[in-house]
Design an enzyme around this catalytic site. Structure first.
Site, PDB file in Angstrom:
ATOM      1  N   ASP A 386       0.841  -1.197   0.000  1.00 42.96           N
ATOM      2  CA  ASP A 386       0.000   0.000   0.000  1.00 42.96           C
ATOM      3  C   ASP A 386       0.880   1.252   0.000  1.00 42.96           C
ATOM      4  OD1 ASP A 386      -2.345   1.461   0.104  1.00 42.96           O
ATOM      5  OD2 ASP A 386      -2.499   1.359   2.287  1.00 42.96           O
ATOM      6  N   GLU A 389       2.503   5.068  -4.056  1.00 50.72           N
ATOM      7  CA  GLU A 389       2.455   5.979  -5.231  1.00 50.72           C
ATOM      8  C   GLU A 389       3.780   6.695  -5.458  1.00 50.72           C
ATOM      9  OE1 GLU A 389       0.125   5.695  -2.847  1.00 50.72           O
ATOM     10  OE2 GLU A 389      -1.121   4.436  -4.146  1.00 50.72           O
ATOM     11  N   ASP A 457      -9.102   3.723  -2.174  1.00 51.03           N
ATOM     12  CA  ASP A 457     -10.087   4.101  -1.153  1.00 51.03           C
ATOM     13  C   ASP A 457     -11.371   4.619  -1.788  1.00 51.03           C
ATOM     14  OD1 ASP A 457      -8.098   3.337   0.514  1.00 51.03           O
ATOM     15  OD2 ASP A 457      -7.527   5.370   1.131  1.00 51.03           O
TER      16      ASP A 457
HETATM   17  C1  GLC Z   1      -4.843   3.247   2.806  1.00 50.58           C
HETATM   18  C2  GLC Z   1      -5.333   2.048   2.015  1.00 50.58           C
HETATM   19  C3  GLC Z   1      -6.392   1.315   2.791  1.00 50.58           C
HETATM   20  C4  GLC Z   1      -5.817   0.905   4.151  1.00 50.58           C
HETATM   21  C5  GLC Z   1      -5.328   2.124   4.910  1.00 50.58           C
HETATM   22  C6  GLC Z   1      -4.614   1.767   6.199  1.00 50.58           C
HETATM   23  O1  GLC Z   1      -5.862   4.176   2.939  1.00 50.58           O
HETATM   24  O2  GLC Z   1      -5.794   2.417   0.760  1.00 50.58           O
HETATM   25  O3  GLC Z   1      -6.847   0.201   2.083  1.00 50.58           O
HETATM   26  O4  GLC Z   1      -6.799   0.260   4.897  1.00 50.58           O
HETATM   27  O5  GLC Z   1      -4.399   2.848   4.096  1.00 50.58           O
HETATM   28  O6  GLC Z   1      -3.536   0.962   5.971  1.00 50.58           O
END
Ligand code: GLC
Length: 765
Positions: A386, A389, A457
């Protein structure tokens, strides 16, 4: 700002397999990759010829003719006419029909380092593609930017988002072409949005005008060509295709186990549970919180005993904290991104101040990959990447930050893919012969080789659910097949109706994951009242019934690049109705299942069925295609249709992919007027043995003219987990004969059940 035009041809020269054309300002290089793929790269100063996306080499066949005013490059299927003065590139079919041309006025030119290619726009031209983007299926009249961004709370129009797929397909005059702009800088696409409908254009902040032109005459073939060029997915672990339960976060091992137990108690099938960032010690990657997750192995062993696989999240940011292993190692070996002065870049993310691994270096990727031992040793099998980017609070990572030999603006769009690559390569090694499951939020063309993606998200409202479906369908055009959206919507609380509806769509989403943000209400299937739970459960069971079909569809993605979720534009390209905003969210799930997403507030829906005959899955009702039909769409019955002639293997309801089930493969055939065939594929779902021939594959075909259903001989050395086959015929039609491995069996009625003990027939299942 200095504007430079490409100018006129001054010299033409062939060097090995590349044609080099020089003008006063720039140099164009042209390669032939295949009879349907030609690459053009135009630059004032060519940079090193490297690509993160492309894995093929050009062919040695470059045939051209050179006359006073034009150069002609021809393959058996494609023609590129290069006008010399000014230098312009125009593509035609082998028989001379126009596919796509430079805008004769502007062609390619520069403003400072920015490079742009202006193209002619045809009256009826439509565009599809670009992967994860908001907007309509037909991108005509829209413009987009590629700049991988942590798009928190993005809405229906937000752009850019997390991923970059600079590949689109153009459609006009009954013709198709594709264009992949392999430039990793911030890039721009305008499909006639801002130029009075006179031209389309694409470009980038810097780098070369480097594109691959695809001239195949079907979207299917263009996707096959694009994925030949940029790679295809490996077979995913079968368990990753089951139901996945996630939340930010299950806060302790006790909670994780409790959730898993509840699935088993409620008899709701599931395969995967996730740990989001709170399993870590202060969000330090590759650590566990000693208080809330004191015994990771103990927890995972218990999960395994319940047939659950665990996926844990990792973010790229490494907390600046002497004494923390990854920080110390990264520091000692200079693994982190730096400014040109050598000073390490610091940005703040969940753990606070962080350094960022330089995934553009092989040694860093190796180190990162090996660090997963902290997760694989206790038994984690899935790795969720995650914030890559990369995200840092404030978003704007200074342009001076260096990754490998590049500055941030040159490769920001690839950072996430290189992280996913490091994760995939590292965990593949650590897991021995087992397939890792990798999921990434940021991506660039080629990511399908390493990882699944999800659409970030999203939000808990109906229009976002529909947008998510369009994104999944669009990502499919860009070679991504294993894709999830947060079922239920990440941000906000869905109504029970939306939850139920979204879950029913999840059955037909390539990766079926329920996920929600911190602070939202609990989302698990039993949180919605008994009646809704029953519907959710039934839908999840349907997913498990379909797994033999779904797994075979992934085999198709693995072999050809054709995605599991397909916009109707792939198979019904020339049918203008499918681009209508009313029907644009509809899609084919695999070869034969048409799904019409419906808002949770609507209980009837207009569905457009393309040509052919269709059966509603839930009722068996038959419909004629090329028509809009208005159908009931209660919350317990999403409109799902089966194409006449379809062959869909199913199995009985199991609680997880670990379960063998009753050993019966149910072969469903829906009677149709046209012949059809389906490649059934099976392997152990877990290891790489399939790459050594340990799989089970056979073609099943249906021929209405002869009244035959034929099962070919089996290819591969895997023993199917099914020892019986049950043939289930739907619709009315005449089936007289079943042929298996060349042997014939006369059918007495429309349904028959056979097994290995049956003397009449020997089936290898
Ligand atoms: C980001 C991710 C989400 C995750 C959050 C906490 O917002 O896109 O899926 O739950 O971080 O890690």
């Amino acid at each position: 700002m200095q504007t430079k035009i490409l100018g006129n041809t001054e010299s033409v020269q062939k060097q090995n397999n590349v044609l080099i054309i020089k003008t006063k300002e720039a140099e164009a290089r042209i390669w032939v990759y295949s009879p349907t793929i030609i690459r053009v790269s135009i630059s004032k100063e060519h940079s090193a010829d490297t690509s993160f996306a492309v894995i093929q080499k050009p062919s040695n066949k470059l045939e051209y003719t050179d006359s006073a005013d034009a150069i002609m490059i021809s393959t058996s299927l494609l023609k590129l006419k290069i006008s010399k003065s000014p230098l312009r590139f125009n593509f035609y079919t082998a028989d001379g029909r126009v596919l796509s041309e430079d805008d004769p006025r502007f062609g390619t030119n520069w403003q400072g380092t920015r490079v742009v290619n202006y193209r002619k726009l045809y009256k009826d031209e439509k565009f599809i593609g670009l992967g994860e983007k908001t907007g309509n299926l037909n991108r005509r009249g829209s413009s987009y930017v590629n700049w991988n961004t942590d798009a928190v709370e993005h809405d229906l129009k937000s752009d850019p988002l997390y991923q970059t797929f600079p590949f689109f397909v153009g459609l006009h005059n009954g013709l198709t072409y594709g264009l992949f702009f392999d430039n990793t800088h911030k890039s721009y696409f305008d499909f006639g949005a801002s130029s009075d409908d006179t031209m389309s254009w694409f470009g980038a902040d810097a780098g070369d005008m480097n594109y691959y032109f695809f001239g195949a005459q079907s979207v299917t073939q263009i996707i096959q060509d694009y994925t030949w060029l940029t790679g295809r997915m490996e077979m995913p672990p079968l368990w990753s295709l089951g139901y996945q339960q996630c939340r930010w976060s299950y806060e302790s091992a006790a909670e994780v186990l409790d959730i898993a137990e509840n699935f088993r108690k409620e008899k709701i099938p599931a395969d995967v549970i996730y740990c989001d960032i709170d399993y870590m010690d202060q969000y330090k990657i590759f650590t566990w919180n000693k208080e809330t997750f004191p015994d990771p192995k103990g927890m995972i062993d218990k999960l395994k005993a319940m047939d659950f696989h665990l996926v844990t999240i990792v973010d790229p940011g490494i907390k600046v904290e002497p004494g923390y292993k990854q920080y110390d190692e990264g520091q000692a070996n200079n693994y982190f991104a730096t400014y040109p002065t050598g000073e390490k870049y610091i940005g703040s993310v969940w753990p606070g101040r962080c350094h960022f691994p330089d995934f553009f270096r092989e040694d860093v990727r190796k180190w990162w990959g090996a660090s997963f031992i902290a997760l694989t040793e206790p038994g984690v099998e899935g790795f969720w990447n995650d914030m890559n980017e990369p995200s840092a609070w404030g978003q704007e990572i200074p342009w001076l930050v260096k990754f490998g030999d590049y500055y941030m603006p040159e490769v920001r769009n690839v950072y996430g893919m290189e992280m996913a690559r490091a994760t995939f390569e590292g965990t593949k090694k650590l897991l021995g012969n087992k397939r890792p499951f990798v999921l990434t939020r940021a991506a660039y063309s080629g990511t399908q080789r390493y990882s699944a993606v999800w659409t970030g998200d999203n939000s808990a409202y109906d229009a976002h659910m529909l947008l998510g479906q369009r994104m999944v369908n669009s990502l499919g055009i860009a070679g991504m097949s294993l894709i999830g959206v947060d079922i239920g919507g990440f941000t906000g609380d869905p109504t029970p109706e939306l939850m139920v509806r979204w879950n029913s769509l999840g059955v037909y989403t390539p990766m079926f994951r329920n996920h929600a943000a911190k602070g939202t209400k609990m989302r698990e299937p039993w949180c919605w009242g008994k009646e809704n739970e029953a519907i959710i459960k039934k839908d999840i069971e349907q997913r498990y019934r379909l797994l033999p079909y779904i797994y075979s569809s992934y085999y198709q993605s693995h072999q050809t690049g054709i995605p599991v979720s397909r916009t109707l534009a792939i198979n019904y390209t020339q049918d203008s109705v499918i681009y209508d905003e009313k029907y644009q969210n509809q899609f084919l799930f695999g070869d034969a299942i048409l799904v019409a997403p419906v808002e949770s507030t609507k209980f009837t829906e207009d569905v457009y069925l393309p040509k052919g005959d269709w059966y509603r899955l839930s009722t068996g009702e038959k419909f004629e295609g090329k028509k809009v039909v208005t159908v009931d769409a209660p919350l317990n019955d999403l409109p799902v249709f089966i194409k006449a002639g379809a062959i869909i293997p199913m199995q009985n309801i199991i609680q997880s992919t670990n379960e063998k089930g009753d050993g019966i493969l149910e072969l469903n055939v829906w009677y149709g007027k046209e012949a059809n065939s389906f490649v059934y594929y099976e392997d152990d779902g877990l290891t790489y043995d399939y790459q050594k021939g340990v799989y089970y594959k056979r073609e099943i075909s249906f021929d209405p003219a002869k009244g035959n259903i034929t099962l070919s001989a089996v290819e591969g050395s895997f023993t199917s987990k099914y020892d019986k086959i049950k043939l289930v015929l739907h619709g009315s039609g005449n089936i007289k004969l079943l042929k298996v491995n060349g042997k014939k069996l006369v059918l007495s009625n429309n349904s028959a059940s056979f097994n290995n003990d049956n003397k009449l027939i020997k089936i290898d299942f």
